[in-house]
Design an enzyme around this catalytic site. Structure first.
Site, short mmCIF file in Angstrom:
data_model
loop_
_atom_site.label_atom_id
_atom_site.label_comp_id
_atom_site.label_asym_id
_atom_site.label_seq_id
_atom_site.Cartn_x
_atom_site.Cartn_y
_atom_site.Cartn_z
N SER A 186 1.07 -1.17 -0.13
CA SER A 186 0.09 0.16 0.31
C SER A 186 0.91 0.96 0.06
CB SER A 186 -0.88 0.15 1.26
OG SER A 186 -1.90 1.25 1.45
N LYS A 190 4.37 2.21 -2.27
CA LYS A 190 5.22 3.33 -2.91
C LYS A 190 6.65 3.28 -1.92
CE LYS A 190 0.69 5.62 -2.37
NZ LYS A 190 -0.71 4.70 -3.22
N TRP A 279 -10.34 0.70 -6.16
CA TRP A 279 -9.29 1.47 -5.34
C TRP A 279 -7.75 1.91 -5.75
CZ3 TRP A 279 -11.26 6.01 -3.82
CH2 TRP A 279 -10.83 6.63 -3.08
N HIS A 327 -6.89 -5.99 -0.62
CA HIS A 327 -5.97 -5.07 -0.02
C HIS A 327 -5.18 -5.65 0.57
CE1 HIS A 327 -3.73 -1.26 -0.90
NE2 HIS A 327 -4.31 -1.23 0.24
#
Length: 345
Positions: A186, A190, A279, A327
């Site tokens: 998540s 990044k 998402w 997720h």
């Protein structure tokens, strides 16, 4: 098909690595904190008794740094196999200090021949708009960023992963720098991409479900996908101030997320998605690999269609996989990552 989708989204052409790193730091993450003026490590050994049934030890390492003349220290856990071999290893930026963790099946990683250096991200910088604590307080002594390119929290967590790599260099008899992997899930996916992009010592980078501002192309986000306006409204402190210029204005960004992936070339990078994680936008994450492909010695090799459950495109230096589910950084994701690293080592 997928290249046509990139054209339809008006995704910009790749630049040189130096140019791409400059633009993603100028307009997205802010410029990375400087390397420490000084760094040393202290080790508390075997903080978890009988760890992994004696197949590994868990040591607590503290990195002691001096940054811009100010002292800053943070801990991380080193799970090291007890044999006399040199092992590939993960630098995992994690959401919790636990070992093992629901996002980190440590014993299984050890059983697969890997060591793990695990950083609890809040030990480095808190996941909020407070810039007075941790590394943020060292970088910005009055708790305020001064320029639109001053870094946010993601760059600080990425910096910490690089300091764990500094520690790995001190024990070359245990950890193989040619098989070093930075990974996260998540927002920390990044983080892993940025850490790998800005430190060429990482041989592999893995982003799990990193989505918007991570692996996912921002232009033309799929229905239900997160957009720049969403993420800047909820988490502006992750990024530099310049990023806000692109809220509902992605088409005018001088970059897209394939620049972040391509900046890792010619080393290896793997992007992971989950089928129900709308998402994070799996199609746009796979498009990130397509857009970055030409930067790699062995480009992205894939079926020319949107991703499907159980896809595993591992032949290129940039790879992609998608599993069923939500997720989450799952055991299945870790096993796919291990497979990719072993294939390219």
């Amino acid at each position: 098909m997928l290249k046509e989708m990139l054209k339809e989204r008006n995704v910009p052409e790749l630049l040189t690595r130096e140019e791409m790193l400059n633009v993603i730091q100028t307009d997205l993450f802010g410029f990375m904190p400087p390397k420490p003026d000084k760094i040393s490590f202290s080790v508390e050994e075997e903080v978890i008794p009988k760890f992994c049934a004696g197949k590994a030890v868990c040591n607590r390492v503290t990195a002691h740094t001096v940054v811009n003349g100010r002292e800053f220290s943070f801990p991380f856990l080193a799970s090291l196999p007890t044999d006399n071999e040199t092992h590939p290893f993960f630098v995992h930026v994690n959401f919790r200090p636990d070992n093992p963790d629901r996002y980190m099946p440590t014993e299984e990683l050890i059983d697969n021949g890997f060591a793990v250096l695990s950083i609890y991200y809040n030990d480095v910088a808190t996941d909020d708009g407070d810039f007075t604590k941790g590394l943020a307080g060292v970088l910005y002594p009055d708790g305020e960023r001064k320029t639109d390119t001053d870094c946010g929290k993601i760059a600080m967590w990425a910096w910490a992963a690089q300091r764990a790599l500094d520690y790995a260099e001190t024990i070359p008899q245990k950890l193989d720098m040619k098989r070093s992997v930075v990974c996260g899930h998540s927002r920390l996916g990044k983080t892993a991409l940025l850490s790998g992009a800005t430190d060429e010592r990482f041989a592999f980078s893995y982003s799990n479900d990193s989505g918007c501002s991570g692996a996912a192309i921002a232009r033309g986000t799929s229905p239900g996908g997160e957009r720049v306006a969403d993420i800047c409204r909820n988490f502006p402190f992750w990024f530099c101030e310049n990023y806000k210029k692109y809220c509902n204005n992605e088409e005018n960004m001088p970059f897209d997320q394939h620049y972040l992936i391509a900046s890792i070339a010619p080393r290896n990078v793997l992007i992971g998605s989950a089928s129900e994680d709308k998402w994070a936008d799996p199609t746009s994450e796979m498009l990130g690999c397509v857009g970055a492909s030409d930067a790699f010695n062995k480009p992205f090799i894939y079926e020319d269609r949107p991703p499907q459950i159980d896809d595993k495109f591992f032949d290129g230096d940039v790879g992609y996989h998608m599993r069923k589910g939500l997720h989450y950084f799952s055991r299945e994701d870790w096993l796919r990552l291990i497979e990719f690293v072993n294939l390219h080592s």
